[in-house]
Every structure is written in C-alpha cells, then in structure tokens.
Design a protein around this motif. Structure first.
Motif, short mmCIF file in Angstrom:
data_model
loop_
_atom_site.label_atom_id
_atom_site.label_comp_id
_atom_site.label_asym_id
_atom_site.label_seq_id
_atom_site.Cartn_x
_atom_site.Cartn_y
_atom_site.Cartn_z
N SER A 223 0.84 -1.21 0.00
CA SER A 223 0.00 0.00 0.00
C SER A 223 0.87 1.25 0.00
O SER A 223 1.95 1.28 0.60
CB SER A 223 -0.90 0.02 1.23
N SER A 224 0.36 2.30 -0.65
CA SER A 224 1.09 3.57 -0.70
C SER A 224 0.92 4.32 0.63
O SER A 224 -0.04 4.06 1.37
CB SER A 224 0.55 4.44 -1.83
N PRO A 225 1.77 5.30 0.90
CA PRO A 225 1.57 6.14 2.09
C PRO A 225 0.23 6.86 2.06
O PRO A 225 -0.36 7.11 3.11
CB PRO A 225 2.74 7.14 2.01
N HIS A 226 -0.28 7.17 0.88
CA HIS A 226 -1.58 7.86 0.77
C HIS A 226 -2.70 6.95 1.31
O HIS A 226 -3.55 7.38 2.08
CB HIS A 226 -1.88 8.23 -0.69
N LEU A 227 -2.67 5.68 0.88
CA LEU A 227 -3.68 4.74 1.36
C LEU A 227 -3.48 4.46 2.85
O LEU A 227 -4.45 4.40 3.62
CB LEU A 227 -3.63 3.44 0.55
N ALA A 228 -2.24 4.32 3.27
CA ALA A 228 -1.94 4.05 4.68
C ALA A 228 -2.50 5.18 5.56
O ALA A 228 -3.13 4.93 6.59
CB ALA A 228 -0.43 3.90 4.88
N VAL B 208 -11.54 -1.26 9.93
CA VAL B 208 -11.27 -0.60 8.64
C VAL B 208 -10.48 -1.56 7.76
O VAL B 208 -9.61 -2.29 8.23
CB VAL B 208 -10.51 0.75 8.77
N THR B 209 -10.82 -1.53 6.49
CA THR B 209 -10.14 -2.40 5.53
C THR B 209 -10.15 -1.71 4.18
O THR B 209 -10.96 -0.81 3.95
CB THR B 209 -10.82 -3.78 5.46
N PHE B 210 -9.23 -2.10 3.31
CA PHE B 210 -9.26 -1.47 1.98
C PHE B 210 -9.62 -2.49 0.92
O PHE B 210 -9.52 -3.71 1.12
CB PHE B 210 -7.93 -0.77 1.65
N GLY B 211 -10.06 -1.97 -0.21
CA GLY B 211 -10.34 -2.81 -1.38
C GLY B 211 -9.77 -2.12 -2.59
O GLY B 211 -9.56 -0.90 -2.57
N TYR B 212 -9.51 -2.90 -3.62
CA TYR B 212 -8.98 -2.31 -4.85
C TYR B 212 -10.12 -1.98 -5.80
O TYR B 212 -11.09 -2.75 -5.93
CB TYR B 212 -8.00 -3.27 -5.51
N LEU B 213 -9.98 -0.85 -6.49
CA LEU B 213 -11.03 -0.38 -7.39
C LEU B 213 -11.42 -1.46 -8.40
O LEU B 213 -12.61 -1.72 -8.62
CB LEU B 213 -10.53 0.88 -8.11
N THR C 165 -22.70 1.00 11.55
CA THR C 165 -22.45 1.97 10.47
C THR C 165 -21.33 1.44 9.58
O THR C 165 -20.34 0.86 10.05
CB THR C 165 -22.05 3.37 11.00
N VAL C 166 -21.53 1.66 8.28
CA VAL C 166 -20.55 1.21 7.27
C VAL C 166 -20.44 2.33 6.25
O VAL C 166 -21.45 2.83 5.76
CB VAL C 166 -21.04 -0.07 6.56
N SER C 167 -19.21 2.76 5.95
CA SER C 167 -19.06 3.78 4.90
C SER C 167 -17.87 3.45 4.01
O SER C 167 -17.00 2.66 4.40
CB SER C 167 -18.88 5.18 5.51
N ARG C 168 -17.88 4.05 2.83
CA ARG C 168 -16.79 3.80 1.88
C ARG C 168 -16.17 5.14 1.49
O ARG C 168 -16.89 6.09 1.18
CB ARG C 168 -17.33 3.09 0.64
N SER C 169 -14.86 5.20 1.53
CA SER C 169 -14.15 6.46 1.26
C SER C 169 -14.14 6.75 -0.25
O SER C 169 -14.39 5.85 -1.06
CB SER C 169 -12.70 6.34 1.74
N PRO C 170 -13.77 7.98 -0.62
CA PRO C 170 -13.45 8.23 -2.03
C PRO C 170 -12.26 7.36 -2.45
O PRO C 170 -11.52 6.83 -1.62
CB PRO C 170 -13.05 9.72 -2.04
N ILE C 171 -12.08 7.23 -3.76
CA ILE C 171 -10.97 6.42 -4.28
C ILE C 171 -9.62 7.10 -3.98
O ILE C 171 -9.48 8.31 -4.14
CB ILE C 171 -11.09 6.25 -5.82
N VAL C 172 -8.68 6.31 -3.52
CA VAL C 172 -7.30 6.79 -3.36
C VAL C 172 -6.59 6.47 -4.67
O VAL C 172 -6.20 5.32 -4.91
CB VAL C 172 -6.60 6.09 -2.17
N TRP C 173 -6.45 7.46 -5.52
CA TRP C 173 -5.84 7.23 -6.84
C TRP C 173 -4.34 7.03 -6.73
O TRP C 173 -3.74 6.36 -7.58
CB TRP C 173 -6.17 8.40 -7.80
N MET C 174 -3.75 7.61 -5.69
CA MET C 174 -2.30 7.48 -5.51
C MET C 174 -1.99 6.18 -4.79
O MET C 174 -1.40 6.14 -3.69
CB MET C 174 -1.75 8.67 -4.72
N ASN C 175 -2.42 5.10 -5.36
CA ASN C 175 -2.10 3.75 -4.87
C ASN C 175 -2.10 2.86 -6.10
O ASN C 175 -2.81 3.11 -7.08
CB ASN C 175 -3.15 3.26 -3.87
N PHE C 176 -1.33 1.78 -6.03
CA PHE C 176 -1.29 0.85 -7.16
C PHE C 176 -1.73 -0.53 -6.69
O PHE C 176 -1.01 -1.16 -5.93
CB PHE C 176 0.11 0.78 -7.75
N PRO C 177 -2.93 -0.99 -7.08
CA PRO C 177 -3.91 -0.27 -7.90
C PRO C 177 -4.71 0.73 -7.03
O PRO C 177 -4.65 0.65 -5.79
CB PRO C 177 -4.83 -1.40 -8.38
N PRO C 178 -5.45 1.65 -7.67
CA PRO C 178 -6.28 2.58 -6.88
C PRO C 178 -7.18 1.80 -5.92
O PRO C 178 -7.64 0.69 -6.24
CB PRO C 178 -7.11 3.30 -7.96
#
Ligand SMILES: C[S@@+](CC[C@H](N)C(=O)[O-])C[C@H]1O[C@@H](n2cnc3c(N)ncnc32)[C@H](O)[C@@H]1O
Length: 196
Positions: free
Chosen positions: A28-33, A149-154, A175-188
């Motif tokens: 994961s990128s620092p942006h996603l972290a 909290v967990t991440f998923g790939y676009l 409660t469950v929410s989803r963040s905007p896309i972190v584009w500065m990650n590979f993959p987003p």
C-alpha cells in the motif's frame, strides 16, 4: 512518482506463488496508509490489531498514531512476509497465523476485547464461507463501538467477492461507509470504515 508502484520483488514473488491469499503485487502507498489510519481513529484506542500486515507498510503509520497506553499486535499468515515484518519491527508482537484464530491470539496477549481492527486482507478474493468465518471470529474480540477498517482495490469491485463483502458488512456493523478512491495507490483503492 508513486512510491509503491515501484516493483516490489517480495510482493511480486508471493503474488505469483499464492495469488489469492496475497492479492497484491505492491505494498500500500503512504496515501492509502494515511487514509486507513485516519478512518481508524487511533488516538483513543487502547487495543489495536492489524490483520495481514504483509511486510509492515501500514504498521509504521499505525504505530505513530497509537497513544502511549495502547497495545498492538499483528497477524500475518505468510511466513516470508512474517519474517520480513519481524526484521522491520522486532519489538512488535506478530503472530504467524490466520486471523480466524484471533480469539486464541487475543487470549495469549491478554486482550479481553479490541478497540480497532485494521485489515489488509484480500477480502474480495475470499469465498463467502471464509468471509463469514473471519467476520464471525472478529466479532468475538471487537468490542461494541469498536471500529473495523479495511481497503479494497477499485478493479476488484466487479468481483462477486467484493459485492458479497459489501452486502455482509451491514449485517455485522451498525455503520458502514466507503471512502473516495485513493488514486495514488497501485492499484487505486478505497477504504471501508465500519463501527460495531
Ligand atoms: C493485499 S496484501 C496487504 C499487505 C499490506 N498490509 C499492505 O497494505 O500492503 C494481503 C495480506 O494479507 C495476508 N493474509 C491473507 N490471508 C490471511 C489470513 N487468513 N490471516 C492473516 N493474514 C492473511 C497476506 O499474506 C498478505 O500479506
């Protein structure tokens, strides 16, 4: 230049051997972290678990945010990643195990409950039975009001596993929410943020 897009041979090698369990060719990128840690809200968390830390790219960000009273442990199934993690964080308790054993792991750490679970697991690649087992076992340790909290790939949003997870989360969390896309990650990527 997006740092995590550089070839990471450890991740690539593990991905080739165990694609469904590893599910990432780059850490994961620092942006996603930063987005993960922000959503976790660690300042008032006493007990924190990291699921699937890999080589520990999120871990440094987590440790920086923990209060002096906080207790932390990580659970990583892959022996190669676990060894690299321990070399990078020799003083952090790391269990080379599967998260389905989280209750026994918490018992051995004397954690009655945990306040936060921060996950790097490839949930979208798991069959439904494993998603349910991991969530059921998490509920045995996550305190009411605690956060997951967990991440998923676009690109994995199209996978049935991602849709199943999105449908399952509201059955476990208030409660469950989803963040905007972190584009500065590979993959987003994006962050699922859930409160019990
Ligand atoms: C997508 S990688 C994420 C690695 C790292 N956290 C990051 O953000 O770059 C998924 C990680 O979850 C680990 N993993 C997969 N299944 C697991 C399980 N059942 N228990 C613990 N770790 C698991 C993999 O070995 C891998 O390190």
């Amino acid at each position: 230049m997006l740092k995590s897009a550089a070839v990471d041979w450890a991740h690539l090698a593990e991905f080739i051997q165990k694609p469904l369990a590893t599910a990432c060719i780059a850490p994961s990128s620092p942006h996603l972290a930063r987005m993960m840690v922000e959503h976790a809200g660690l300042a008032d968390a006493d007990t924190v678990l990291e699921y699937g830390p890999g080589t520990g790219v999120l871990t440094g960000h987590i440790l920086r945010e923990l209060g002096p009273q906080s207790k932390f442990a990580a659970i990583e199934i892959n022996p190669r990643f676990a060894a690299m993690f321990q070399a990078a964080f020799p003083y952090v308790p790391l269990f080379q195990d599967s998260v389905e054993n989280v209750r026994a792991i918490c018992d051995s750490m004397e954690f009655a409950t945990v306040d936060r679970v921060i996950s790097g697991l490839p949930w979208a690649f798991f069959p439904e039975s494993r998603q349910i087992t991991f969530l059921d076992e998490m509920m045995r340790v996550l305190r009411p009001g605690g956060r997951f909290v967990t991440f998923g790939y676009l690109q994995s949003l199209a996978l049935p596993g991602a849709r199943r997870l999105a449908a399952l989360l509201p059955t476990y969390f208030t409660t469950v929410s989803r963040s905007p896309i972190v584009w500065m990650n590979f993959p987003p990527a994006f962050v699922h943020s859930c409160r019990r």
